[in-house]
Design a protein around this motif. Sequence first.
Motif, PDB file in Angstrom:
ATOM      1  N   MET A 109      -1.793   3.238   6.104  1.00  0.00           N
ATOM      2  CA  MET A 109      -0.350   3.958   5.395  1.00  0.00           C
ATOM      3  C   MET A 109       0.222   2.634   5.076  1.00  0.00           C
ATOM      4  SD  MET A 109       0.836   6.818   7.863  1.00  0.00           S
ATOM      5  CE  MET A 109       2.236   7.368   6.866  1.00  0.00           C
ATOM      6  N   VAL A 110       0.389   2.497   3.632  1.00  0.00           N
ATOM      7  CA  VAL A 110       1.079   1.183   3.091  1.00  0.00           C
ATOM      8  C   VAL A 110       1.769   1.652   1.722  1.00  0.00           C
ATOM      9  CG1 VAL A 110      -0.926  -0.229   3.870  1.00  0.00           C
ATOM     10  CG2 VAL A 110      -1.192   0.657   1.743  1.00  0.00           C
ATOM     11  N   GLN A 111       2.513   0.529   1.414  1.00  0.00           N
ATOM     12  CA  GLN A 111       3.483   0.608   0.190  1.00  0.00           C
ATOM     13  C   GLN A 111       2.353   0.435  -0.901  1.00  0.00           C
ATOM     14  OE1 GLN A 111       6.703   1.393   0.478  1.00  0.00           O
ATOM     15  NE2 GLN A 111       6.785   1.405  -1.829  1.00  0.00           N
ATOM     16  N   ASN A 112       1.702  -0.656  -1.155  1.00  0.00           N
ATOM     17  CA  ASN A 112       0.617  -0.950  -2.002  1.00  0.00           C
ATOM     18  C   ASN A 112      -0.702  -1.426  -1.566  1.00  0.00           C
ATOM     19  OD1 ASN A 112       2.190  -0.494  -4.805  1.00  0.00           O
ATOM     20  ND2 ASN A 112       3.549  -1.956  -3.675  1.00  0.00           N
ATOM     21  N   ILE A 113      -1.794  -1.418  -2.097  1.00  0.00           N
ATOM     22  CA  ILE A 113      -2.785  -1.961  -1.561  1.00  0.00           C
ATOM     23  C   ILE A 113      -3.712  -2.334  -2.603  1.00  0.00           C
ATOM     24  CG2 ILE A 113      -3.975   0.334  -1.301  1.00  0.00           C
ATOM     25  CD1 ILE A 113      -5.448  -0.761   1.245  1.00  0.00           C
ATOM     26  N   ASP A 114      -4.461  -3.602  -2.157  1.00  0.00           N
ATOM     27  CA  ASP A 114      -5.703  -4.014  -3.144  1.00  0.00           C
ATOM     28  C   ASP A 114      -6.767  -3.995  -2.367  1.00  0.00           C
ATOM     29  OD1 ASP A 114      -3.890  -4.453  -5.191  1.00  0.00           O
ATOM     30  OD2 ASP A 114      -3.935  -6.557  -5.325  1.00  0.00           O
ATOM     31  N   VAL A 115      -8.138  -3.407  -2.918  1.00  0.00           N
ATOM     32  CA  VAL A 115      -9.106  -3.195  -1.987  1.00  0.00           C
ATOM     33  C   VAL A 115     -10.430  -3.813  -2.619  1.00  0.00           C
ATOM     34  CG1 VAL A 115     -10.809  -1.893  -0.717  1.00  0.00           C
ATOM     35  CG2 VAL A 115      -8.543  -1.134  -0.985  1.00  0.00           C
ATOM     36  N   GLU A 116     -10.982  -4.987  -2.002  1.00  0.00           N
ATOM     37  CA  GLU A 116     -11.965  -5.781  -2.750  1.00  0.00           C
ATOM     38  C   GLU A 116     -13.322  -5.503  -1.817  1.00  0.00           C
ATOM     39  OE1 GLU A 116     -11.070  -9.860  -4.415  1.00  0.00           O
ATOM     40  OE2 GLU A 116      -9.420  -9.585  -3.184  1.00  0.00           O
ATOM     41  N   GLY A 117     -12.954  -5.271  -0.484  1.00  0.00           N
ATOM     42  CA  GLY A 117     -13.984  -4.845   0.629  1.00  0.00           C
ATOM     43  C   GLY A 117     -14.496  -3.539   0.876  1.00  0.00           C
TER      44      GLY A 117
ATOM     45  N   ILE B 223       0.813   2.036  -5.420  1.00  0.00           N
ATOM     46  CA  ILE B 223      -0.373   1.811  -6.176  1.00  0.00           C
ATOM     47  C   ILE B 223      -1.353   1.420  -5.345  1.00  0.00           C
ATOM     48  CG2 ILE B 223      -1.424   0.382  -8.112  1.00  0.00           C
ATOM     49  CD1 ILE B 223       1.598  -0.170  -9.248  1.00  0.00           C
ATOM     50  N   LEU B 224      -2.411   2.082  -5.798  1.00  0.00           N
ATOM     51  CA  LEU B 224      -3.998   1.594  -5.071  1.00  0.00           C
ATOM     52  C   LEU B 224      -4.852   1.021  -5.995  1.00  0.00           C
ATOM     53  CD1 LEU B 224      -6.312   1.695  -3.117  1.00  0.00           C
ATOM     54  CD2 LEU B 224      -6.707   3.925  -3.358  1.00  0.00           C
ATOM     55  N   ASN B 225      -5.134  -0.129  -5.913  1.00  0.00           N
ATOM     56  CA  ASN B 225      -6.054  -0.994  -6.719  1.00  0.00           C
ATOM     57  C   ASN B 225      -7.421  -1.270  -6.083  1.00  0.00           C
ATOM     58  OD1 ASN B 225      -4.454  -1.806  -9.140  1.00  0.00           O
ATOM     59  ND2 ASN B 225      -3.169  -2.917  -7.701  1.00  0.00           N
ATOM     60  N   VAL B 226      -8.403  -0.582  -6.960  1.00  0.00           N
ATOM     61  CA  VAL B 226      -9.788  -0.651  -6.272  1.00  0.00           C
ATOM     62  C   VAL B 226     -10.472  -1.482  -7.134  1.00  0.00           C
ATOM     63  CG1 VAL B 226     -11.884   0.760  -5.623  1.00  0.00           C
ATOM     64  CG2 VAL B 226      -9.589   1.829  -5.395  1.00  0.00           C
ATOM     65  N   LYS B 227     -10.986  -2.784  -6.628  1.00  0.00           N
ATOM     66  CA  LYS B 227     -11.506  -3.835  -7.464  1.00  0.00           C
ATOM     67  C   LYS B 227     -13.105  -3.492  -7.356  1.00  0.00           C
ATOM     68  CE  LYS B 227      -7.999  -6.149  -7.457  1.00  0.00           C
ATOM     69  NZ  LYS B 227      -7.098  -6.328  -8.875  1.00  0.00           N
ATOM     70  N   ALA B 228     -13.903  -4.237  -8.255  1.00  0.00           N
ATOM     71  CA  ALA B 228     -15.215  -4.010  -8.630  1.00  0.00           C
ATOM     72  C   ALA B 228     -15.982  -4.106  -7.360  1.00  0.00           C
ATOM     73  CB  ALA B 228     -15.708  -4.726  -9.711  1.00  0.00           C
ATOM     74  N   THR B 229     -15.639  -4.861  -6.374  1.00  0.00           N
ATOM     75  CA  THR B 229     -16.695  -5.044  -5.294  1.00  0.00           C
ATOM     76  C   THR B 229     -16.379  -4.069  -3.978  1.00  0.00           C
ATOM     77  OG1 THR B 229     -14.841  -6.716  -4.447  1.00  0.00           O
ATOM     78  CG2 THR B 229     -16.702  -7.669  -5.707  1.00  0.00           C
ATOM     79  N   ALA B 230     -15.328  -3.336  -4.133  1.00  0.00           N
ATOM     80  CA  ALA B 230     -14.846  -2.511  -3.259  1.00  0.00           C
ATOM     81  C   ALA B 230     -15.736  -1.294  -2.813  1.00  0.00           C
ATOM     82  CB  ALA B 230     -13.448  -1.714  -3.558  1.00  0.00           C
ATOM     83  N   THR B 231     -15.870  -0.660  -1.602  1.00  0.00           N
ATOM     84  CA  THR B 231     -16.459   0.455  -1.422  1.00  0.00           C
ATOM     85  C   THR B 231     -15.384   1.240  -0.519  1.00  0.00           C
ATOM     86  OG1 THR B 231     -18.565  -0.348  -1.021  1.00  0.00           O
ATOM     87  CG2 THR B 231     -18.179   1.515  -0.132  1.00  0.00           C
ATOM     88  N   ILE B 232     -15.145   2.551  -0.856  1.00  0.00           N
ATOM     89  CA  ILE B 232     -14.104   3.404  -0.198  1.00  0.00           C
ATOM     90  C   ILE B 232     -14.694   4.667   0.010  1.00  0.00           C
ATOM     91  CG2 ILE B 232     -12.010   4.678  -0.474  1.00  0.00           C
ATOM     92  CD1 ILE B 232     -10.702   2.326  -2.190  1.00  0.00           C
ATOM     93  N   LYS B 233     -14.651   5.115   1.543  1.00  0.00           N
ATOM     94  CA  LYS B 233     -15.310   6.499   1.973  1.00  0.00           C
ATOM     95  C   LYS B 233     -14.164   7.284   2.461  1.00  0.00           C
ATOM     96  CE  LYS B 233     -20.116   5.186   2.482  1.00  0.00           C
ATOM     97  NZ  LYS B 233     -21.252   5.066   3.455  1.00  0.00           N
ATOM     98  N   GLY B 234     -13.863   8.279   2.218  1.00  0.00           N
ATOM     99  CA  GLY B 234     -12.759   9.093   2.902  1.00  0.00           C
ATOM    100  C   GLY B 234     -11.866   9.917   2.188  1.00  0.00           C
ATOM    101  N   GLU B 235     -10.630   9.848   2.288  1.00  0.00           N
ATOM    102  CA  GLU B 235      -9.616  10.449   1.931  1.00  0.00           C
ATOM    103  C   GLU B 235      -8.422   9.621   1.247  1.00  0.00           C
ATOM    104  OE1 GLU B 235      -6.269  13.901   3.023  1.00  0.00           O
ATOM    105  OE2 GLU B 235      -7.864  13.509   4.374  1.00  0.00           O
ATOM    106  N   VAL B 236      -7.991   9.784   0.012  1.00  0.00           N
ATOM    107  CA  VAL B 236      -6.920   9.023  -0.682  1.00  0.00           C
ATOM    108  C   VAL B 236      -6.103   9.804  -0.921  1.00  0.00           C
ATOM    109  CG1 VAL B 236      -6.718   7.555  -2.521  1.00  0.00           C
ATOM    110  CG2 VAL B 236      -8.793   7.126  -1.184  1.00  0.00           C
ATOM    111  N   ILE B 237      -4.828   9.467  -0.683  1.00  0.00           N
ATOM    112  CA  ILE B 237      -3.571  10.094  -1.410  1.00  0.00           C
ATOM    113  C   ILE B 237      -2.611   8.769  -1.827  1.00  0.00           C
ATOM    114  CG2 ILE B 237      -1.323  11.391  -0.790  1.00  0.00           C
ATOM    115  CD1 ILE B 237      -2.676  12.506   1.605  1.00  0.00           C
ATOM    116  N   CYS B 238      -2.234   8.902  -3.112  1.00  0.00           N
ATOM    117  CA  CYS B 238      -1.604   7.670  -3.796  1.00  0.00           C
ATOM    118  C   CYS B 238      -0.540   8.008  -5.009  1.00  0.00           C
ATOM    119  CB  CYS B 238      -2.455   6.719  -4.260  1.00  0.00           C
ATOM    120  SG  CYS B 238      -3.551   7.307  -5.409  1.00  0.00           S
ATOM    121  N   GLY B 239       0.399   7.256  -5.056  1.00  0.00           N
ATOM    122  CA  GLY B 239       1.179   7.357  -6.242  1.00  0.00           C
ATOM    123  C   GLY B 239       0.413   7.137  -7.802  1.00  0.00           C
ATOM    124  N   LYS B 240      -0.202   5.874  -7.723  1.00  0.00           N
ATOM    125  CA  LYS B 240      -1.118   5.671  -8.912  1.00  0.00           C
ATOM    126  C   LYS B 240      -2.252   4.896  -8.327  1.00  0.00           C
ATOM    127  CE  LYS B 240       3.169   4.835 -11.664  1.00  0.00           C
ATOM    128  NZ  LYS B 240       3.757   3.548 -12.556  1.00  0.00           N
TER     129      LYS B 240
END
Length: 125
Positions: free
Chosen positions: A64-72, A83-100
């Motif tokens: 639970m955060v204000q903004n996040i950049d994910v590379e891992g 804002i959720l920034n998902v970089k090219a090297t990222a892997t995300i599994k699960g559920e996402v709720i975000c503004g942008k």
Amino acid sequence: MFEKSTKSYTDLLGKTNRIVEGTIIKGDIESIADFRLDGQLIGNFNSKGKLVIGPAGSVIGDLMVQNIDVEGRVEGKINVDEILNVKATATIKGEVICGKLAVEPGAKFMATCEMKGGEETSKKS
């Protein structure tokens, strides 16, 4: 004549906490300041600031955060106020709720996604 500084302790020391590569934390983290995670977190993370998960960083738990950049890697629920920034090297599994949401080509995004603000817009129509 002289005014006392009204800055908080974290403002005076610098605003970014850091967990380095090779460090494993089992448990929850709460922080009011920005945070960079290059190690592993097995637990939940809650912050009013920005979280950066570096290329070697991983989280198994809820964020639970204000903004996040994910590379891992993140496995769990991500709730982002802005804002959720998902970089090219990222892997995300699960559920996402975000503004942008911004996803770079090459990222692995295996999650359900809900954008905040969509309900208010549809109710006005």
